[in-house]
Design a protein around this motif. Structure first.
Motif, PDB file in Angstrom:
ATOM      1  N   VAL A 104       0.842  -1.198   0.000  1.00 10.16           N
ATOM      2  CA  VAL A 104       0.000   0.000   0.000  1.00 10.16           C
ATOM      3  C   VAL A 104       0.883   1.255   0.000  1.00 10.16           C
ATOM      4  CG1 VAL A 104      -1.876   1.223   1.142  1.00 10.16           C
ATOM      5  CG2 VAL A 104      -1.772  -1.274   1.276  1.00 10.16           C
ATOM      6  N   ASP A 105       1.980   1.198   0.714  1.00 12.04           N
ATOM      7  CA  ASP A 105       2.893   2.337   0.841  1.00 12.04           C
ATOM      8  C   ASP A 105       3.769   2.441  -0.407  1.00 12.04           C
ATOM      9  OD1 ASP A 105       4.495   4.401   1.797  1.00 12.04           O
ATOM     10  OD2 ASP A 105       5.782   3.037   2.948  1.00 12.04           O
ATOM     11  N   ILE A 106       3.201   2.923  -1.498  1.00 13.58           N
ATOM     12  CA  ILE A 106       3.899   2.897  -2.780  1.00 13.58           C
ATOM     13  C   ILE A 106       5.068   3.886  -2.834  1.00 13.58           C
ATOM     14  CG2 ILE A 106       1.983   2.002  -4.133  1.00 13.58           C
ATOM     15  CD1 ILE A 106       1.294   4.826  -4.931  1.00 13.58           C
ATOM     16  N   ASN A 107       5.052   4.946  -2.012  1.00 11.39           N
ATOM     17  CA  ASN A 107       6.179   5.884  -2.041  1.00 11.39           C
ATOM     18  C   ASN A 107       7.240   5.562  -0.981  1.00 11.39           C
ATOM     19  OD1 ASN A 107       4.977   6.675   0.329  1.00 11.39           O
ATOM     20  ND2 ASN A 107       4.482   8.765  -0.341  1.00 11.39           N
ATOM     21  N   ASN A 108       7.014   4.456  -0.268  1.00 14.70           N
ATOM     22  CA  ASN A 108       8.009   3.934   0.690  1.00 14.70           C
ATOM     23  C   ASN A 108       8.434   4.945   1.756  1.00 14.70           C
ATOM     24  OD1 ASN A 108       8.270   1.356  -0.632  1.00 14.70           O
ATOM     25  ND2 ASN A 108       9.468   2.391  -2.226  1.00 14.70           N
ATOM     26  N   LYS A 110       7.078   4.883   4.750  1.00 12.80           N
ATOM     27  CA  LYS A 110       6.746   4.213   6.012  1.00 12.80           C
ATOM     28  C   LYS A 110       5.418   4.684   6.606  1.00 12.80           C
ATOM     29  CE  LYS A 110      10.647   2.067   5.702  1.00 12.80           C
ATOM     30  NZ  LYS A 110      10.662   0.664   5.203  1.00 12.80           N
ATOM     31  N   LYS A 111       4.557   5.247   5.782  1.00 12.23           N
ATOM     32  CA  LYS A 111       3.218   5.625   6.234  1.00 12.23           C
ATOM     33  C   LYS A 111       2.275   5.620   5.029  1.00 12.23           C
ATOM     34  CE  LYS A 111       4.460  10.539   6.002  1.00 12.23           C
ATOM     35  NZ  LYS A 111       4.580  11.800   6.779  1.00 12.23           N
ATOM     36  N   ILE A 112       1.000   5.412   5.332  1.00 11.05           N
ATOM     37  CA  ILE A 112      -0.015   5.308   4.283  1.00 11.05           C
ATOM     38  C   ILE A 112      -0.932   6.517   4.328  1.00 11.05           C
ATOM     39  CG2 ILE A 112      -2.023   4.007   3.482  1.00 11.05           C
ATOM     40  CD1 ILE A 112      -0.706   1.485   4.575  1.00 11.05           C
ATOM     41  N   GLY A 113      -1.026   7.219   3.203  1.00 12.10           N
ATOM     42  CA  GLY A 113      -1.921   8.364   3.088  1.00 12.10           C
ATOM     43  C   GLY A 113      -3.242   7.980   2.441  1.00 12.10           C
ATOM     44  N   ALA A 114      -4.164   8.929   2.386  1.00 14.18           N
ATOM     45  CA  ALA A 114      -5.501   8.662   1.862  1.00 14.18           C
ATOM     46  C   ALA A 114      -5.466   8.247   0.397  1.00 14.18           C
ATOM     47  CB  ALA A 114      -6.389   9.892   2.050  1.00 14.18           C
ATOM     48  N   LYS A 115      -4.635   8.898  -0.402  1.00 16.48           N
ATOM     49  CA  LYS A 115      -4.549   8.565  -1.821  1.00 16.48           C
ATOM     50  C   LYS A 115      -3.994   7.165  -2.038  1.00 16.48           C
ATOM     51  CE  LYS A 115      -6.126  12.133  -4.142  1.00 16.48           C
ATOM     52  NZ  LYS A 115      -7.217  11.995  -5.134  1.00 16.48           N
ATOM     53  N   GLU A 116      -3.014   6.798  -1.216  1.00 17.89           N
ATOM     54  CA  GLU A 116      -2.461   5.448  -1.314  1.00 17.89           C
ATOM     55  C   GLU A 116      -3.504   4.407  -0.931  1.00 17.89           C
ATOM     56  OE1 GLU A 116       2.263   5.786  -0.360  1.00 17.89           O
ATOM     57  OE2 GLU A 116       0.876   6.268   1.282  1.00 17.89           O
ATOM     58  N   ILE A 317      -8.432   5.296   7.745  1.00 15.31           N
ATOM     59  CA  ILE A 317      -7.258   5.896   8.370  1.00 15.31           C
ATOM     60  C   ILE A 317      -7.631   6.501   9.721  1.00 15.31           C
ATOM     61  CG2 ILE A 317      -5.635   7.838   8.197  1.00 15.31           C
ATOM     62  CD1 ILE A 317      -5.469   7.229   5.188  1.00 15.31           C
ATOM     63  N   ALA A 318      -8.780   7.187   9.772  1.00 15.28           N
ATOM     64  CA  ALA A 318      -9.206   7.853  11.003  1.00 15.28           C
ATOM     65  C   ALA A 318      -9.397   6.875  12.155  1.00 15.28           C
ATOM     66  CB  ALA A 318     -10.495   8.625  10.755  1.00 15.28           C
ATOM     67  N   VAL A 319      -9.793   5.644  11.848  1.00 12.38           N
ATOM     68  CA  VAL A 319     -10.036   4.648  12.890  1.00 12.38           C
ATOM     69  C   VAL A 319      -8.773   4.352  13.695  1.00 12.38           C
ATOM     70  CG1 VAL A 319     -10.539   2.193  13.261  1.00 12.38           C
ATOM     71  CG2 VAL A 319     -12.014   3.540  11.770  1.00 12.38           C
ATOM     72  N   ALA A 320      -7.620   4.282  13.009  1.00 11.57           N
ATOM     73  CA  ALA A 320      -6.383   3.860  13.675  1.00 11.57           C
ATOM     74  C   ALA A 320      -5.335   4.961  13.786  1.00 11.57           C
ATOM     75  CB  ALA A 320      -5.785   2.668  12.926  1.00 11.57           C
ATOM     76  N   ASN A 323      -1.895   9.193  16.243  1.00 14.74           N
ATOM     77  CA  ASN A 323      -1.107  10.423  16.372  1.00 14.74           C
ATOM     78  C   ASN A 323      -1.691  11.579  15.558  1.00 14.74           C
ATOM     79  OD1 ASN A 323      -0.461   9.786  13.730  1.00 14.74           O
ATOM     80  ND2 ASN A 323       1.664   9.235  14.164  1.00 14.74           N
ATOM     81  N   GLN A 324      -2.850  11.331  14.945  1.00 17.94           N
ATOM     82  CA  GLN A 324      -3.595  12.392  14.251  1.00 17.94           C
ATOM     83  C   GLN A 324      -2.774  13.103  13.164  1.00 17.94           C
ATOM     84  OE1 GLN A 324      -7.082  13.160  15.062  1.00 17.94           O
ATOM     85  NE2 GLN A 324      -6.690  11.124  15.889  1.00 17.94           N
ATOM     86  N   ASN A 325      -1.980  12.339  12.422  1.00 22.59           N
ATOM     87  CA  ASN A 325      -1.222  12.941  11.328  1.00 22.59           C
ATOM     88  C   ASN A 325      -1.842  12.639   9.961  1.00 22.59           C
ATOM     89  OD1 ASN A 325      -0.616  10.248  11.014  1.00 22.59           O
ATOM     90  ND2 ASN A 325       1.592  10.550  10.813  1.00 22.59           N
ATOM     91  N   HIS A 326      -3.051  12.075   9.987  1.00 25.97           N
ATOM     92  CA  HIS A 326      -3.813  11.756   8.776  1.00 25.97           C
ATOM     93  C   HIS A 326      -3.129  10.700   7.914  1.00 25.97           C
ATOM     94  CE1 HIS A 326      -6.349  15.107   9.857  1.00 25.97           C
ATOM     95  NE2 HIS A 326      -5.315  15.937   9.799  1.00 25.97           N
ATOM     96  N   HIS A 327      -2.273   9.914   8.525  1.00 22.28           N
ATOM     97  CA  HIS A 327      -1.618   8.794   7.860  1.00 22.28           C
ATOM     98  C   HIS A 327      -1.648   7.591   8.800  1.00 22.28           C
ATOM     99  CE1 HIS A 327      -0.075  12.044   5.347  1.00 22.28           C
ATOM    100  NE2 HIS A 327       0.325  11.139   4.465  1.00 22.28           N
ATOM    101  N   LEU A 328      -1.352   6.429   8.250  1.00 18.26           N
ATOM    102  CA  LEU A 328      -1.257   5.226   9.070  1.00 18.26           C
ATOM    103  C   LEU A 328       0.169   4.714   9.060  1.00 18.26           C
ATOM    104  CD1 LEU A 328      -4.435   3.102   8.165  1.00 18.26           C
ATOM    105  CD2 LEU A 328      -4.030   4.459  10.218  1.00 18.26           C
TER     106      LEU A 328
END
Length: 356
Positions: A104-108, A110-116, A317-320, A323-328
């Motif tokens: 899922v983390d296509i840009n590597n 180490k975090k997953i954004g909404a677009k990913e 993303i919001a569920v988990a 740290n409220q950075n809008h990423h997982l």
């Protein structure tokens, strides 16, 4: 069939009996949800080959109007969902989740954004669709024994009744000679509903014959725009109490689940209503006017709607997102593994440390 108005008026002291009535309504009113009939079939495999499935993978709402409880896992895990079993070894599941995270983390970073996450959801949804296409090929061959590439309603009807225990040769002969079939009322009602769907799947110019693509629309209307409209009409019909072809919140949450024999059952009912209320207000009712139109429901039910996929990605993303950075981050997904996989990973923090 008992009307919805009559059905609802028994709430209160008659709630226990309503469960029984509701189960009957499921069988009579919804051609896509015939679990009771399936249990009666002598050969479950044959039944599954010719009946539209009860459960639709990668769709937020089933064909009977119930929310798909496994949706999040289906669009996150795809075909790998079966590998995450409740009793499977936690360490193996952690490794599988780590592999999925890296995909899922296509840009590597180490975090997953909404677009990913949106891209991943669309990919997994398409995966379910391709799986349905492959299964449809097998199912189509089962109802097209002469291999001419088309199935008539009578051919399907014969196979359907044979799966119910009727003698296939006798049924075929009676249909050929236009003789009356002695079919119980319950089975006839299901047949009538299936026939409506059959006609809807018959693309112009209508010839009452379904080819393989049309048969796919018959079994999986969620992947056909025309059939999606038909599925929405069926759901509206079942839930709409005042006949205005729209849904209010009270109509959407009016279907009872379980009984209220004890507090545990009451809690289940309360959770069920809470889930439907949240979905109605925050997702389906796009303009937040308190009314869900057929158009809004159609957009909500469309599995390949990119806006819905992005909205779903943000919700997941919001569920988990502790740290409220809008990423997982990986640690967050592992901690909330039960939401994403249905399987809870114990001692996730210690094991993550060990894995790294």
């Amino acid at each position: 069939m008992m009307s919805r108005q009559a059905f609802l008026c028994g709430l209160g002291s008659l709630y226990l009996s309503l469960l029984f009535i509701f189960l009957l309504m499921d069988v009579y009113a919804r051609p896509a949800n015939n679990s009771v009939l399936k249990e009666k079939a002598a050969d479950g495999k044959d039944e599954n080959e010719i009946l539209p499935p009860d459960h639709l993978n990668g769709v937020k709402m089933e064909m009977d109007g119930h929310l798909n409880k496994e949706f999040h896992q289906e669009v996150f895990l795809g075909k790998e969902m079966e590998e995450f079993e409740e009793d499977s070894e936690p360490r193996k599941n952690r490794k599988k989740l780590m592999v999925i995270f890296s995909k899922v983390d296509i840009n590597n970073d180490k975090k997953i954004g909404a677009k990913e996450m949106q891209r991943w959801i669309m990919e997994k949804t398409d995966e379910h669709f391709q799986e349905a296409v492959e299964e449809n090929k097998m199912h189509f061959r089962a109802v097209d024994p002469d291999g001419d590439g088309h199935v008539s309603w009578d051919e399907y009807k014969i196979k359907f009744l044979a799966s119910k225990g009727f003698n296939e040769k006798e049924i075929a002969e009676k249909i050929k000679n236009n003789e009356e079939l002695k079919i119980d009322e319950e089975t006839q009602e299901v047949l009538d509903n299936l026939k409506d769907r059959w006609y809807q799947a018959d693309n112009p110019p209508p010839d009452l014959l379904l080819n393989e693509e049309e048969f796919l629309s018959f079994l999986h209307p969620e992947h056909s725009r025309g059939m999606l409209k038909f599925m929405v009409k069926e759901i509206i019909r079942d839930l709409d109490q005042d006949g205005d072809k729209k849904l209010t919140l009270s109509e959407f949450i009016s279907l009872p689940v379980g009984t209220v024999e004890n507090q545990q059952a009451q809690d289940i009912d309360d959770d069920w209503v809470k889930d439907r209320k949240k979905e109605f207000e925050e997702v389906i009712d796009a303009n937040h006017d308190g009314i869900v139109t057929m158009e809004e429901l159609e957009e909500y039910m469309d599995p390949m709607n990119e806006y819905n996929a992005l909205n779903e990605a943000k919700q997941m993303i919001a569920v988990a997102d502790e740290n409220q950075n809008h990423h997982l981050e990986l640690e967050e997904i592992l901690k909330y593994s039960e939401y994403f996989t249905g399987s809870k990973l114990m001692d996730y923090a210690r094991n993550v440390h060990e894995e790294f």
